[in-house]
Design a protein around this motif. Structure first.
Motif, short mmCIF file in Angstrom:
data_model
loop_
_atom_site.label_atom_id
_atom_site.label_comp_id
_atom_site.label_asym_id
_atom_site.label_seq_id
_atom_site.Cartn_x
_atom_site.Cartn_y
_atom_site.Cartn_z
N LYS A 109 0.85 -1.19 0.00
CA LYS A 109 0.00 0.00 0.00
C LYS A 109 0.88 1.24 0.00
CE LYS A 109 -3.70 -2.23 2.53
NZ LYS A 109 -4.44 -2.31 3.79
N ASN A 110 0.43 2.25 -0.70
CA ASN A 110 1.14 3.54 -0.78
C ASN A 110 2.53 3.42 -1.39
OD1 ASN A 110 -0.96 5.19 0.41
ND2 ASN A 110 -0.46 4.16 2.34
N SER A 111 2.71 2.45 -2.31
CA SER A 111 3.98 2.32 -3.02
C SER A 111 4.21 3.55 -3.89
CB SER A 111 3.96 1.08 -3.93
OG SER A 111 3.79 -0.08 -3.18
N GLN A 112 5.47 3.83 -4.15
CA GLN A 112 5.83 4.95 -5.02
C GLN A 112 5.32 4.70 -6.43
OE1 GLN A 112 7.36 7.65 -3.90
NE2 GLN A 112 7.68 8.69 -5.83
N THR A 113 4.72 5.68 -7.05
CA THR A 113 4.23 5.58 -8.42
C THR A 113 5.31 6.05 -9.38
OG1 THR A 113 1.96 5.97 -7.70
CG2 THR A 113 2.43 6.36 -10.02
N ALA A 114 5.53 5.28 -10.43
CA ALA A 114 6.50 5.68 -11.45
C ALA A 114 6.06 7.01 -12.07
CB ALA A 114 6.59 4.61 -12.52
N PRO A 115 6.99 7.92 -12.29
CA PRO A 115 6.63 9.23 -12.86
C PRO A 115 5.81 9.13 -14.14
CG PRO A 115 8.90 9.26 -12.12
CD PRO A 115 8.42 7.84 -11.98
N ALA A 116 6.12 8.18 -15.01
CA ALA A 116 5.39 8.04 -16.28
C ALA A 116 3.95 7.61 -16.07
CB ALA A 116 6.09 7.03 -17.18
N LEU A 117 3.64 7.08 -14.88
CA LEU A 117 2.28 6.59 -14.61
C LEU A 117 1.48 7.53 -13.71
CD1 LEU A 117 3.05 2.80 -14.00
CD2 LEU A 117 2.36 3.92 -16.12
N LYS A 118 2.09 8.66 -13.33
CA LYS A 118 1.37 9.62 -12.50
C LYS A 118 0.37 10.39 -13.35
CE LYS A 118 4.60 10.22 -8.78
NZ LYS A 118 5.37 11.13 -7.95
N ILE A 119 -0.82 10.54 -12.83
CA ILE A 119 -1.88 11.27 -13.52
C ILE A 119 -1.98 12.64 -12.86
CG2 ILE A 119 -4.32 11.28 -14.17
CD1 ILE A 119 -2.56 8.98 -15.40
N THR A 120 -1.74 13.68 -13.64
CA THR A 120 -1.69 15.03 -13.07
C THR A 120 -2.84 15.92 -13.54
OG1 THR A 120 -0.21 15.73 -14.85
CG2 THR A 120 0.82 14.95 -12.81
N ASP A 121 -3.65 15.40 -14.46
CA ASP A 121 -4.79 16.19 -14.93
C ASP A 121 -6.09 15.51 -14.54
OD1 ASP A 121 -4.42 14.04 -16.62
OD2 ASP A 121 -4.79 15.14 -18.45
N THR A 122 -7.20 16.20 -14.77
CA THR A 122 -8.51 15.67 -14.44
C THR A 122 -8.95 14.68 -15.50
OG1 THR A 122 -9.06 17.77 -13.39
CG2 THR A 122 -10.90 16.32 -13.93
N ARG A 123 -9.50 13.55 -15.08
CA ARG A 123 -9.97 12.52 -16.00
C ARG A 123 -11.44 12.25 -15.77
NH1 ARG A 123 -5.72 9.90 -18.72
NH2 ARG A 123 -3.93 11.27 -18.50
N GLU A 124 -12.12 11.83 -16.83
CA GLU A 124 -13.56 11.54 -16.77
C GLU A 124 -13.75 10.05 -16.50
OE1 GLU A 124 -17.45 10.72 -17.36
OE2 GLU A 124 -16.17 10.04 -18.99
N PHE A 125 -14.51 9.73 -15.48
CA PHE A 125 -14.67 8.36 -14.99
C PHE A 125 -15.12 7.39 -16.08
CE2 PHE A 125 -17.51 5.06 -13.30
CZ PHE A 125 -16.62 4.37 -12.49
N GLU A 126 -16.21 7.67 -16.77
CA GLU A 126 -16.75 6.73 -17.76
C GLU A 126 -15.76 6.50 -18.92
OE1 GLU A 126 -19.25 4.64 -17.59
OE2 GLU A 126 -19.92 5.42 -15.66
N THR A 127 -15.08 7.55 -19.33
CA THR A 127 -14.09 7.42 -20.41
C THR A 127 -12.97 6.48 -19.98
OG1 THR A 127 -14.58 9.64 -21.21
CG2 THR A 127 -12.46 8.70 -21.87
N GLU A 128 -12.43 6.70 -18.80
CA GLU A 128 -11.32 5.88 -18.31
C GLU A 128 -11.78 4.44 -18.04
OE1 GLU A 128 -8.27 6.89 -18.56
OE2 GLU A 128 -8.94 8.88 -19.12
N LYS A 129 -12.98 4.29 -17.54
CA LYS A 129 -13.52 2.95 -17.28
C LYS A 129 -13.68 2.18 -18.60
CE LYS A 129 -17.77 0.86 -15.60
NZ LYS A 129 -19.06 1.13 -15.00
#
Length: 180
Positions: A109-129
């Motif tokens: 739990k709470n492992s470091q996230t790789a920089p390339a996998l960090k999400i920094t903008d707002t995403r829409e739930f249904e689109t991502e799902k």
């Protein structure tokens, strides 16, 4: 060969974990086989239990960010939108990170996230799902044989078992994070 087993709290059609062990292309898979229709449908079922208001049990990502984060792993397989690591970073990833990502040991739990996998903008739930469900389905339909010794974005060629562990372990970690 020593195999470790993890329990996700999820039963797949009432079969025991030992019955779920698979041998495909001589690669024994101790984690559930994401390339099988049954396992991929189970993961999709878990995704379909998420809602835009689902809250994490740990970590800082929203449910939409988590889905986008999971999509980024598949983008590195299917899309040409992430730059390849330079020589030095490639060496570090192959030498130190690959084993953590492709082995059977669950992420902490709470492992470091790789920089390339960090999400920094707002995403829409249904689109991502929808995107993650499509990626999982595409991977299952292509089948394990399509991934045997396939070059990964960051780790060089991986065997089927390594691809399976990378895909399944990551999805399971984040779906468990959100209680599904």
């Amino acid at each position: 060969m020593k195999t470790s087993m993890i329990s996700t709290g999820q039963s797949i059609s009432g079969t025991s974990f030992n019955e779920q062990l698979l041998n495909e292309n001589q690669n024994t898979m101790a984690l559930p086989n994401i390339f099988s229709k049954e396992v991929s449908e189970n993961v999709i079922h878990r995704i379909n239990q998420l809602t835009p208001s689902s809250q994490p049990k740990w970590g800082k990502m929203s449910v939409s960010e988590m889905l986008a984060h999971c999509n980024a792993v598949y983008e590195m397989v299917y899309e040409d939108k992430h730059p390849k690591p330079n020589f030095f970073m490639g060496f570090i990833l192959k030498s130190f990170v690959k084993k953590i990502v492709t082995n059977e040991t669950p992420y902490k739990k709470n492992s470091q996230t790789a920089p390339a996998l960090k999400i920094t903008d707002t995403r829409e739930f249904e689109t991502e799902k929808t995107r993650i469900i499509n990626y999982i389905t595409r991977t299952q339909e292509l089948g394990a044989h399509n991934f045997d010794n396939k070059e990964s974005h960051s780790f060089g060629p991986l065997i089927v078992n390594e691809w399976n562990n990378m895909f399944y372990k990551h999805l399971d970690h984040h779906l468990t994070q959100f209680g599904v």
